[in-house]
Scaffold this motif. Structure first.
Motif, short mmCIF file in Angstrom:
data_model
loop_
_atom_site.label_atom_id
_atom_site.label_comp_id
_atom_site.label_asym_id
_atom_site.label_seq_id
_atom_site.Cartn_x
_atom_site.Cartn_y
_atom_site.Cartn_z
N GLU A 69 -8.22 8.43 6.22
CA GLU A 69 -7.27 8.38 7.33
C GLU A 69 -5.82 8.47 6.87
N THR A 70 -5.52 8.03 5.67
CA THR A 70 -4.13 7.97 5.21
C THR A 70 -3.73 9.09 4.26
N ASP B 295 -1.31 12.38 5.50
CA ASP B 295 0.13 12.16 5.67
C ASP B 295 0.80 11.91 4.32
N ILE B 296 0.15 11.12 3.48
CA ILE B 296 0.75 10.79 2.18
C ILE B 296 0.85 12.02 1.30
N LYS C 128 -5.30 16.72 9.32
CA LYS C 128 -5.60 15.29 9.22
C LYS C 128 -7.04 15.03 9.62
N ASN D 229 0.84 -1.19 0.00
CA ASN D 229 0.00 0.00 0.00
C ASN D 229 0.88 1.24 0.00
N THR E 145 1.14 3.73 2.11
CA THR E 145 1.78 4.07 3.37
C THR E 145 3.12 3.36 3.49
#
Length: 235
Positions: free
Chosen positions: A185-186, A189-190, A234, A153, A155
């Motif tokens: 949720e991800t 940050d990505i 976030k 994935n 992350t």
């Protein structure tokens, strides 16, 4: 730019209403996607106004194709072209885990208007940066590369994705489009780390994270808010 996976007309119409920028049309999501039927392709393309990239993948067993399977791929691309459909999702590797440039070149030769997304066959290469450089000469037709940075994935593949996006900008090559494991949720940050131009979503924009359910407007809005804020907050 947000691209969403769809498998039918209902999905496609709903996705357009909810603000998808582009669709990837596939069959058989559980095996990573294969070529949908021509009837389904025409039904979906006729139902929406946003771009639709059509998966051309004859089976789910391997990304290393025999000559017979290469001919199946090329014939499918030719058939799609006859219907005015030039947007293709395609990927092929050689046994030594390098890009099958022969198939890419043959696809371009038979359709000089082809618009290719090189799919996650890319993640099985032995050297992703070399693979990217191998595709640069075809950038007029290989417009983007769907990748999770060689990991399960995005992350996990974040360090590699960051390098690939940097390479894209240094070379003005095909767009790196992160996909796999992207959700509300991800994505913050990505996106903050790599600042890609396009992102590819599957279950991450669905109700309950299921491809058999409809799209989730709340999760989509959360993702859109994060991307608009450049990932600085976030969810």
């Amino acid at each position: 730019m947000m691209e969403w996976i769809v498998e039918n007309k209902q999905d496609a119409v709903q996705a357009e209403k909810l603000g998808a920028d582009r669709l990837e049309l596939i069959a058989s999501y559980p095996v990573g996607g294969v070529t949908p039927s021509i009837g389904l392709i025409r039904q979906v393309v006729d139902a929406v106004t946003i771009p639709v990239q059509v998966m051309v993948r004859p089976d789910a067993y391997s990304f290393v194709y025999t000559e017979d399977l290469k001919n199946v791929i090329l014939n499918d691309i030719k058939l799609l072209k006859s219907y005015g459909l030039n947007r293709i999702v395609l990927g092929a590797n050689k046994v030594d885990r390098t890009i099958d440039k022969d198939l890419v070149e043959r696809a371009i030769e038979q359709n000089n208007e082809i618009n290719i997304t090189f799919h996650r066959a890319f993640d099985e290469l032995s050297d992703l940066q070399k693979g990217y450089k191998d595709l640069i000469p075809y950038k007029e037709h290989v417009k983007r590369i769907l990748t999770s940075g060689g990991s399960a994935n995005c992350t996990q593949g974040l360090p590699v994705l960051k390098k690939l996006v940097q390479l894209q900008r240094e070379t003005n090559g095909p767009v790196i489009m992160p996909g796999s494991g992207l959700n509300a949720e991800t994505i913050g940050d990505i996106h903050q780390e790599i600042d890609a131009d396009e992102y590819h979503f599957g279950t991450g924009v669905r109700i309950g994270g299921s491809m058999t359910a409809g799209f989730d407007p709340d999760r989509i809005e959360n993702i859109r808010d994060v991307l608009k804020s450049d990932g600085k907050h976030k969810v």
